[in-house]
Write a protein that holds these residues in place. Structure first.
Motif, mmCIF file in Angstrom:
data_model
loop_
_atom_site.group_PDB
_atom_site.id
_atom_site.type_symbol
_atom_site.label_atom_id
_atom_site.label_comp_id
_atom_site.label_asym_id
_atom_site.label_seq_id
_atom_site.Cartn_x
_atom_site.Cartn_y
_atom_site.Cartn_z
ATOM 1 N N MET A 169 10.071 1.898 3.416
ATOM 2 C CA MET A 169 8.915 1.624 2.561
ATOM 3 C C MET A 169 9.196 2.036 1.118
ATOM 4 N N LYS A 170 9.819 3.178 0.946
ATOM 5 C CA LYS A 170 10.161 3.644 -0.398
ATOM 6 C C LYS A 170 11.193 2.724 -1.042
ATOM 7 N N ARG A 171 12.158 2.261 -0.253
ATOM 8 C CA ARG A 171 13.170 1.330 -0.773
ATOM 9 C C ARG A 171 12.518 0.029 -1.226
ATOM 10 N N LEU A 172 11.577 -0.457 -0.422
ATOM 11 C CA LEU A 172 10.898 -1.696 -0.774
ATOM 12 C C LEU A 172 9.982 -1.515 -1.983
ATOM 13 N N CYS A 173 9.392 -0.349 -2.153
ATOM 14 C CA CYS A 173 8.617 -0.066 -3.370
ATOM 15 C C CYS A 173 9.526 -0.143 -4.596
ATOM 16 N N LYS A 174 10.701 0.440 -4.468
ATOM 17 C CA LYS A 174 11.675 0.398 -5.569
ATOM 18 C C LYS A 174 12.100 -1.044 -5.849
ATOM 19 N N GLU A 175 12.337 -1.798 -4.810
ATOM 20 C CA GLU A 175 12.735 -3.200 -4.968
ATOM 21 C C GLU A 175 11.629 -4.003 -5.645
ATOM 22 N N ALA A 176 10.388 -3.779 -5.235
ATOM 23 C CA ALA A 176 9.266 -4.481 -5.869
ATOM 24 C C ALA A 176 9.206 -4.157 -7.359
ATOM 25 N N ASN A 177 9.385 -2.889 -7.706
ATOM 26 C CA ASN A 177 9.397 -2.491 -9.126
ATOM 27 C C ASN A 177 10.529 -3.166 -9.884
ATOM 28 N N GLU A 178 11.700 -3.210 -9.269
ATOM 29 C CA GLU A 178 12.841 -3.854 -9.923
ATOM 30 C C GLU A 178 12.597 -5.346 -10.117
ATOM 31 N N LEU A 179 12.019 -5.988 -9.122
ATOM 32 C CA LEU A 179 11.713 -7.415 -9.246
ATOM 33 C C LEU A 179 10.712 -7.655 -10.373
ATOM 34 N N VAL A 180 9.690 -6.808 -10.469
ATOM 35 C CA VAL A 180 8.727 -6.945 -11.571
ATOM 36 C C VAL A 180 9.441 -6.814 -12.911
ATOM 37 N N ALA A 181 10.305 -5.816 -13.043
ATOM 38 C CA ALA A 181 11.012 -5.600 -14.309
ATOM 39 C C ALA A 181 11.895 -6.798 -14.673
ATOM 40 N N ILE A 182 12.589 -7.333 -13.699
ATOM 41 C CA ILE A 182 13.459 -8.491 -13.940
ATOM 42 C C ILE A 182 12.627 -9.700 -14.367
ATOM 43 N N ILE A 183 11.529 -9.921 -13.680
ATOM 44 C CA ILE A 183 10.681 -11.083 -13.975
ATOM 45 C C ILE A 183 10.042 -10.934 -15.357
ATOM 46 N N VAL A 184 9.572 -9.744 -15.697
ATOM 47 C CA VAL A 184 8.988 -9.514 -17.027
ATOM 48 C C VAL A 184 10.036 -9.776 -18.105
ATOM 49 N N ASP A 197 0.965 5.615 1.979
ATOM 50 C CA ASP A 197 -0.015 6.701 1.982
ATOM 51 C C ASP A 197 -0.732 6.815 3.330
ATOM 52 N N LEU A 198 -0.949 5.695 3.992
ATOM 53 C CA LEU A 198 -1.678 5.698 5.261
ATOM 54 C C LEU A 198 -0.801 5.998 6.471
ATOM 55 N N TYR A 199 0.467 5.675 6.371
ATOM 56 C CA TYR A 199 1.356 5.760 7.533
ATOM 57 C C TYR A 199 1.485 7.204 7.980
ATOM 58 N N ASP A 200 1.065 7.480 9.196
ATOM 59 C CA ASP A 200 1.040 8.870 9.659
ATOM 60 C C ASP A 200 1.940 9.131 10.862
ATOM 61 N N LEU A 201 2.844 8.206 11.145
ATOM 62 C CA LEU A 201 3.787 8.437 12.233
ATOM 63 C C LEU A 201 5.022 9.138 11.678
ATOM 64 N N ASP A 202 5.623 9.955 12.509
ATOM 65 C CA ASP A 202 6.801 10.696 12.068
ATOM 66 C C ASP A 202 8.060 9.874 12.264
ATOM 67 N N ASP A 203 8.220 8.889 11.439
ATOM 68 C CA ASP A 203 9.416 8.050 11.497
ATOM 69 C C ASP A 203 9.969 7.946 10.082
ATOM 70 N N ASP A 204 10.933 8.806 9.796
ATOM 71 C CA ASP A 204 11.490 8.853 8.444
ATOM 72 C C ASP A 204 12.209 7.563 8.068
ATOM 73 N N ASN A 205 12.754 6.842 9.049
ATOM 74 C CA ASN A 205 13.421 5.575 8.750
ATOM 75 C C ASN A 205 12.438 4.555 8.184
ATOM 76 N N VAL A 206 11.246 4.495 8.765
ATOM 77 C CA VAL A 206 10.221 3.567 8.280
ATOM 78 C C VAL A 206 9.767 3.997 6.888
ATOM 79 N N LYS A 207 9.536 5.273 6.692
ATOM 80 C CA LYS A 207 9.112 5.766 5.377
ATOM 81 C C LYS A 207 10.188 5.515 4.321
#
Length: 121
Positions: free
Chosen positions: A95-110, A82-92
């Protein structure tokens, strides 16, 4: 190829660390970046510790820490996205991929926690 969780949680920590190199160095960003680095590395460290649990209850308690740290990592990834304001789509995209990975890890652990709890019954 499905990675085992030990490898996957370590990769998550390393990928978050690499991501953090992209943010500006400022007091404000550093606060969130440091939290992300801590929580993402804690996911892997505590998962490893869970594999040496002394009992099923100990295993479950350690996995609960993994769940909390993965969810915390997701939170800081969202904040930084939400804060990242640079125009670098690769970084964004990363970040989205890592958000998805974090969600998947939570689901697996639960799911693992629930399976372990059922074994206690």
């Amino acid at each position: 190829m499905v990675q085992d969780l030990k490898t996957r949680t370590k990769k998550f920590a390393l990928d978050c660390w690499r991501l953090c190199r992209n943010f500006p160095h400022s007091r404000e960003y550093n606060a969130y970046v440091n939290q992300l680095i801590r929580s993402s590395s804690s996911v892997g460290a505590n998962y490893r510790a869970s594999q040496r649990g002394k009992s099923t209850a100990d295993f479950i308690n350690k996995l609960k820490i993994v769940e909390e740290e993965a969810d915390e990592s997701h939170f800081f990834l969202e904040i930084l996205l939400d804060l990242y304001d640079l125009d670098d789509d690769n970084v964004k995209d990363e970040m989205k991929r890592l958000c998805k990975e974090a969600n998947e890890l939570v689901a697996i652990i639960v799911a693992s926690i629930n399976t372990a709890k059922n074994k206690l019954k």
